[in-house]
Every structure is written in C-alpha cells, then in structure tokens.
Design an enzyme around this catalytic site. Sequence first.
Site, PDB file in Angstrom:
ATOM      1  N   VAL A 357     -28.147  54.617 -44.785  1.00 21.56           N
ATOM      2  CA  VAL A 357     -27.024  54.057 -45.551  1.00 21.56           C
ATOM      3  C   VAL A 357     -26.474  52.771 -44.953  1.00 21.56           C
ATOM      4  CG1 VAL A 357     -26.329  56.289 -46.488  1.00 21.56           C
ATOM      5  CG2 VAL A 357     -25.406  55.532 -44.278  1.00 21.56           C
ATOM      6  N   GLY A 360     -26.041  48.620 -38.170  1.00 25.76           N
ATOM      7  CA  GLY A 360     -25.068  47.857 -37.398  1.00 25.76           C
ATOM      8  C   GLY A 360     -25.687  47.235 -36.173  1.00 25.76           C
ATOM      9  N   GLY A 361     -24.817  46.705 -35.298  1.00 20.66           N
ATOM     10  CA  GLY A 361     -25.302  46.012 -34.117  1.00 20.66           C
ATOM     11  C   GLY A 361     -26.024  46.923 -33.145  1.00 20.66           C
ATOM     12  N   GLY A 363     -27.609  49.924 -34.088  1.00 21.78           N
ATOM     13  CA  GLY A 363     -28.681  50.717 -34.664  1.00 21.78           C
ATOM     14  C   GLY A 363     -28.417  51.094 -36.109  1.00 21.78           C
ATOM     15  N   SER A 364     -29.206  52.045 -36.604  1.00 25.66           N
ATOM     16  CA  SER A 364     -29.148  52.448 -38.009  1.00 25.66           C
ATOM     17  C   SER A 364     -28.235  53.651 -38.208  1.00 25.66           C
ATOM     18  CB  SER A 364     -30.560  52.792 -38.508  1.00 25.66           C
ATOM     19  OG  SER A 364     -31.415  51.682 -38.374  1.00 25.66           O
ATOM     20  N   ASP A 478     -12.850  45.284 -31.378  1.00 27.31           N
ATOM     21  CA  ASP A 478     -13.769  44.897 -32.456  1.00 27.31           C
ATOM     22  C   ASP A 478     -13.199  45.282 -33.814  1.00 27.31           C
ATOM     23  OD1 ASP A 478     -16.016  43.576 -33.313  1.00 27.31           O
ATOM     24  OD2 ASP A 478     -17.359  45.295 -33.157  1.00 27.31           O
TER      25      ASP A 478
END
Length: 648
Positions: A357, A360-361, A363-364, A478
Amino acid sequence: MSIQPSLQRGLTKMSSIFLVAAVLVVSVLGHSTGMPIASPGWDDQDFFRYCPPSRCSKDGPEVRFPLQLETSSSSSPCGATCAKLACSGQDVILLHPLLGPCKVTAIDYSRATLIIIPLVHSLSPCPLQKLISTNLPDDAYLRCPLYQATPGKIVQCSREFTPSSTTQVDDDYIIKKAADYIVGPISCFSNQSQFVYLVIARLYMYALPLDCKAISNVLIPMGLTDTYGSTFKQMSERIISFAEITVSWDGIPSNCRKCERDGQSCAFSSQRNQTFCIHNRPHGSRVKVIAATSSAAAFVVLLLTVATALYHSLKTRYNKEIHLKVEMFLKTYGTSKPTRYTFSEVKKITRRFKDKVGHGGFGSVYRGKLPNGLPVAVKMLENSTGEGQEFINEIATIGLIHHANIVRLLGFFSEGTRRAVIYEYMPNESLEKHIFSHDSNITRQLLVPEKMLEIALGVARGMEYLHQGCNQRILHFDIKPHNILLDYNFNPKISDFGLAKLCARDQSIITLTAARGTMGYIAPELYSPNFGGISYKSDVYSFGMLVLEMVSGRRNSDPSVESQHEVYLPEWIYEKVTTEEELGLTLETTQEEKENIRKLTIVALWCIQWNPKNRPSMTKVVNMLTGRLQSLQIPPKPFVSSENHPMS
C-alpha cells in the site's frame, strides 16, 4: 552499544573500492558514442580535410573539434559546444556573456576545459561591479554548461562578520564548513555602512546574518574547484581581480574526452551522425594498446573479485553487530509491551506481502490482518541504515504511549537483518495525498475549512502529548503531511518515529550530530546554531509548514519548480494575510470558514518564526486554534525575503 567505528569505515572504503572497480571495468571495456548534428555528408577519414585545426598565432592554443573559431560557418558541424571563440590579433578570444571578452591562454581537450583571463578596462577599480547589474535569461545556464561550474553569489550585509567554523553547507552532497565558502568583505565594494561578500551559490542564507541579502542578478561563474586543485577562496580571489580562471564546456558526449586521453582526436561522422575517435599515431602501436587494455581489464576484474569477497565479509560482521545491538535493546525493553512476531507469522499476517500500500524512506508498507481480524499496516525496514536506530526509535517511543492522535503500535518483528513494525491500519492514507491530490473531488470533500481546523487541532494535540504528556519528552523531527495518517473518520494520527529523540522534560536544549528531517520542514536552527538551540520548538516549525501547505494546497518546497524567481510560500501567504486577501481557494466559503482559514494561517506563521524563542509551545498552539480569531495578533515577518531565501 555502538557499532565499531573501524568496522564502519572499512565497510565504507570497500563500498568505494567496489564502485571504482566497477567503473574501471566499464571504462576499459566500454566505448560510448553518439551526438546528432545536422551536417553535409563526407567520409569519416576526410573529417580534418573539412574541419582542420586552427590557431590565431604560431604559439597560441590549437582550436579543433569540438571547438571551432567563429570564422567558420555557423552551421558547420566542426564545432559542438556553446563556446564562442574568435581571433583578435594573435589572441584567441572567448565571448563570455557575463565576464565579457576573455583571452584563452590554454585549452585542455582531455578535461574539456579552457583557462581564460577576462579582459577589463585597466582603470576599473572593481571589475566584479559589472556583474551586479548584469541580467541573463533563466535558461542560459541550461543551454550552456560553460556558465555552470561552481557558481557564486554576491551578498551585502550591514555589518562585518566572521563566518562560523561550525556552520555547515551541503556541497555536492558532501558536508563542509560554510566558512570555507564565504569570502570578504570585498574592499572595493564595501564601506562603513555596507559590507559585500562573495559566497558559493549553494550556500543557504541560514549561514549568514539575518541582515544580509543577495545583490547580484546572476550566478557568478567561479570556475572549477577540487578536481582541478583550486579551493573556493582561491577562485574567489581570482574572479574578484579578474585573474586567470578555469571554465568547462562539458556538455558533449564523454567519449570526446576519452579520445584525447587515449592519445587520439575526437571527430564527427556525418554518415553515422555521431562522434568517433581518429587514430593519430602509427598503426603499429595498436597492438600495444590492445595488450595494455587486456592487462588492465584482467587486473580490474581481479580487484573487483577481491573487493567483493572482502565487502561481503565486512558486511556480515556489521549486520551481526547491529543485530546484537537491537536484541540487547529489546531485552531491556521487555516483553510486556507490543507483541513480538516471527517472520513466518508476519508472512501470514500480510498474506506473503501480497497487498503493498505504500513505500517510504525506510522501506515498503503492506496491508495485513492479525489473527483476531484487526486490519494492520506492516512496515518492513528494508532500507535500514544507521545501525538499526530507526527501528529502536519506533519501538522506544510509539510503543510506550497511547493517544488518540498518535498511530498505535501493535507489534514488531526482528530476526537477523530483517525488521518490521506493525501498526493499526489507516484506510484514508496520508494527509499529503489529500492536500496535493490530482482528484479535485477528493480535495473538496476533505479539505473544507472546518475539517482543516479539526486536522490541525488533532495534530497539535498529538504533538502536545509528545512534548508534555509523557515521562520523557519525545521530539519527532519529521512532522510533515506524509507522516500524518487519517483513520476511517479522517481523524489525524502522527506516525513514523524513525528520527525521533527522547530527552528529559526539563531539558530545554538538545545536541544532534547532524540535521535530521525532510527538506522544507526542517527548522533553521538544525542547519545553523546562529538561529538558536535545537529543542521541541523545532517540531513546532515543522507543524507550521504543514499547516501552510494544507491551507494553500501548495508545497513549500516543490522540486519540480525550476524558476529561481518562484515566490517562497510563507512569503506569499504572509503578504496575503497582511493585506487581508484570500488565499485563492476554489471553494465558496462562508464568513466563518474564512475566519477559520485566517486563524490557521496566523497560527502557522507564528510557528515558523526563525527565532525559536518567538514560536509558541504546542500547548499555546492548541489554545490559539480553539480560541477566537480576534485575539490573535499577526506575527512579525518570519523569514528573509525570497531573493535572500536559499540560493540553490
């Protein structure tokens, strides 16, 4: 427990050796060609008959392909660069659009460089003065690489200052001291009321005092650094006095430079419409070249084999130490918190990672379902770096807290080098997808002023809990729309604590070894101590940027915007607020909705003040968002003007 520094350095060196060896193999065995130029037809061996080398004097530099003198036909394929060369008496002259006429003293075809001396009037006390008012089309730097190498910028300050040796600047992805890239004050420009400096164009204005501003309309062509042995300060001294500098015409296929390095000449084939190398040595030497090439290729293959074996050995040791560090943390952390799963259980939860779905930085992300039927999101930390610290951060922070506006950690997995965290599933994905959605219906449905206020208030309450509601203060570092997830009712939840840091609640200032976060949302003090200490106020700055993007529907730092004249988003919004103009939303809004938008905007502008002391706490932000608009004051301008913003 920290990973051995020597092991890290060894792994980094082996990565470099591996890359260099791969490049050498390609350079030895490969030969790239190709650059279409419209031209009349001739045989390859006749190239120098139609395009012979030329000189302006017996001892002057030779001009040949890919360069050509302007005495030739402008449509001739004898030249393939933007460098305009002509003879003036016995001198070769380069017509530079910024520096004006320049004498060419040497040409290095193997490096694609020219050494030039700008020609200025002998009575000019400050030759660089002419570049302040010079204008150049925005696309000139794209059309001609001759003007691109190591550009500088002229800035003017109201007081003299000494550059900080601790402030850092990003130069081609290598962090260096900003003091090495600030030269001045320039005596012929400066007086008692103004001090002028020459700085590298990649330098952010964060590294300079707040009263400094850029005064040059164009980027100053400084020449080439490092690779050719010159520092920025050395080049600055030469450009200030218009002494000898080095420029490059690099923009043609690299095989032309390779031809020269191999002792050949570069030419153009009108039949094949591409460049090629011409042998200008005896044919008998070809055997020696082949033998030397074969030996070099064999040596590089051997080096590559040894480097690969050593790299894998060091990598294995490195991964074992990271695994030991993570396991020691989990042992200390205890087993009474979120459930620890095995890899086989994670595969079953995600149905063998069938439904991806997001990515990101680190991983999945996969959708899954726990044995009790609860939908979850499983984030596999595939691109894990930093000694497993992002995994430890996630477990140590989010695993210990519960809040309506913070995503809930339900479990985790750690075996060897593979790690994952398991969260509650957020069906409406991230706030970013709704702010910048290409589907206007989705945006209209969600981001009405009332919903924007609810989302901002939810995020603010979650951040207030992180800063004040836990035993230890949690700094997220972040906060951005991508990390705000929306549940079934579009309630916001803060996620992704990979960069988070724990500190005591009474600790006002913390220390970081490097800036962390996402460009566009990072507070100024994380770049430079000139703006103050790093604290929970750094998260407040990120929240302000998030709210500005939400109310405007624009990115505050859009990588697709190429124009250097693009207005800085906070500046654009501040102008709208002070003149009481609307932000240009396409929806029809009631008076109450307009007041909600104005309230969000004023609060956000307070949050992005460059001085951390002027930013409100998140508790104050919650009070401002729930209070009356009439009680809010418009903050002072929270930035330098756009012409002084980042010069990059």
